[in-house]
Motif scaffolding. Structure first.
Motif, PDB file in Angstrom:
ATOM      1  N   LEU A  37       0.650  -1.202   0.069  1.00 13.44           N
ATOM      2  CA  LEU A  37       0.000   0.101  -0.127  1.00 13.44           C
ATOM      3  C   LEU A  37       0.707   1.307   0.075  1.00 13.44           C
ATOM      4  CD1 LEU A  37      -2.676   1.071   0.081  1.00 13.44           C
ATOM      5  CD2 LEU A  37      -2.799   1.065   2.713  1.00 13.44           C
ATOM      6  N   THR A  41       1.032   3.915  -2.934  1.00 19.69           N
ATOM      7  CA  THR A  41       0.850   5.220  -2.977  1.00 19.69           C
ATOM      8  C   THR A  41       1.875   6.102  -3.344  1.00 19.69           C
ATOM      9  OG1 THR A  41      -0.740   4.431  -0.987  1.00 19.69           O
ATOM     10  CG2 THR A  41      -0.211   6.878  -0.923  1.00 19.69           C
ATOM     11  N   MET A  44       1.781   6.809  -7.091  1.00 21.13           N
ATOM     12  CA  MET A  44       0.688   7.356  -7.792  1.00 21.13           C
ATOM     13  C   MET A  44       1.012   8.724  -8.048  1.00 21.13           C
ATOM     14  SD  MET A  44      -3.014   7.592  -6.006  1.00 21.13           S
ATOM     15  CE  MET A  44      -2.494   8.057  -4.363  1.00 21.13           C
ATOM     16  N   GLY A  48      -3.698  11.079 -10.910  1.00 23.01           N
ATOM     17  CA  GLY A  48      -4.192   9.760 -11.119  1.00 23.01           C
ATOM     18  C   GLY A  48      -3.720   9.452 -12.500  1.00 23.01           C
ATOM     19  N   PHE A  56      -9.236   8.659 -11.031  1.00 24.65           N
ATOM     20  CA  PHE A  56      -9.362   8.361  -9.556  1.00 24.65           C
ATOM     21  C   PHE A  56      -9.531   6.843  -9.309  1.00 24.65           C
ATOM     22  CE2 PHE A  56      -8.958   9.181  -5.143  1.00 24.65           C
ATOM     23  CZ  PHE A  56     -10.095   8.289  -4.518  1.00 24.65           C
ATOM     24  N   ALA A  57     -10.781   6.273 -10.075  1.00 28.77           N
ATOM     25  CA  ALA A  57     -11.174   5.059  -9.615  1.00 28.77           C
ATOM     26  C   ALA A  57     -10.185   4.081 -10.530  1.00 28.77           C
ATOM     27  CB  ALA A  57     -12.465   4.872 -10.515  1.00 28.77           C
ATOM     28  N   TRP A  59      -7.072   4.376 -11.112  1.00 30.64           N
ATOM     29  CA  TRP A  59      -5.614   4.512 -10.174  1.00 30.64           C
ATOM     30  C   TRP A  59      -5.840   3.561  -8.664  1.00 30.64           C
ATOM     31  CZ3 TRP A  59      -0.880   3.945 -10.867  1.00 30.64           C
ATOM     32  CH2 TRP A  59      -0.092   4.054  -9.859  1.00 30.64           C
ATOM     33  N   TRP A  60      -7.095   3.638  -8.169  1.00 35.23           N
ATOM     34  CA  TRP A  60      -7.108   3.000  -6.854  1.00 35.23           C
ATOM     35  C   TRP A  60      -7.442   1.646  -7.247  1.00 35.23           C
ATOM     36  CZ3 TRP A  60      -5.384   4.339  -2.662  1.00 35.23           C
ATOM     37  CH2 TRP A  60      -4.871   5.665  -2.535  1.00 35.23           C
ATOM     38  N   VAL A  63      -3.956   0.344  -7.195  1.00 40.60           N
ATOM     39  CA  VAL A  63      -3.468   0.079  -5.847  1.00 40.60           C
ATOM     40  C   VAL A  63      -3.952  -0.947  -5.018  1.00 40.60           C
ATOM     41  CG1 VAL A  63      -3.608   1.405  -3.474  1.00 40.60           C
ATOM     42  CG2 VAL A  63      -3.183   2.667  -5.488  1.00 40.60           C
ATOM     43  N   PHE A  64      -5.441  -1.540  -5.349  1.00 41.85           N
ATOM     44  CA  PHE A  64      -6.007  -2.602  -4.529  1.00 41.85           C
ATOM     45  C   PHE A  64      -5.176  -3.739  -5.114  1.00 41.85           C
ATOM     46  CE2 PHE A  64      -9.085  -6.144  -5.168  1.00 41.85           C
ATOM     47  CZ  PHE A  64      -9.180  -6.120  -3.829  1.00 41.85           C
ATOM     48  N   THR A  67      -1.818  -4.129  -3.483  1.00 38.44           N
ATOM     49  CA  THR A  67      -1.688  -4.431  -2.310  1.00 38.44           C
ATOM     50  C   THR A  67      -2.247  -5.843  -1.979  1.00 38.44           C
ATOM     51  OG1 THR A  67      -2.486  -2.122  -1.845  1.00 38.44           O
ATOM     52  CG2 THR A  67      -2.773  -3.809  -0.029  1.00 38.44           C
TER      53      THR A  67
END
Length: 97
Positions: A37, A41, A44, A48, A56-57, A59-60, A63-64, A67
């Motif tokens: 994580l 981060t 990033m 994004g 935003f969606a 990139w996250w 990240v998910f 992780t």
């Protein structure tokens, strides 16, 4: 009504230690999840990346996935270390199985 934040913080710390930091496997999994994580981060971009329509969606989601991958790697390392410790403790006659 006054809330006792110190008691709540102690309770939450105790629960974290009990659920995520008890065994070798839990320690490796938790530390790799935190490392994954943190790494995701840090790399990033500021705004994004526009991959899935919304920067935003998109990139996250990355990240998910990162992780999750780091958590699985940490879990595998933890399982291997626990198995090695159990194997070292077993008598020599049982090790060949």
């Amino acid at each position: 009504m006054q809330f006792d934040y110190r008691a709540t913080a102690r309770f939450m710390a105790h629960q974290f230690l009990r659920l995520a930091w008890t065994t070798t496997q839990q320690k490796w999994t938790t530390s790799f999840i935190i490392a994954g994580l943190t790494l995701a981060t840090l790399v990033m971009p500021g705004f994004g990346i526009a991959v899935f329509g919304t920067a935003f969606a998109g990139w996250w989601f990355a990240v998910f996935v990162m992780t999750l991958f780091f958590g699985l790697v940490g879990n595998r390392i933890g399982v291997g270390r626990e198995k090695a410790a159990i194997t070292r403790q077993a008598p020599i006659s049982e090790r060949r199985n």
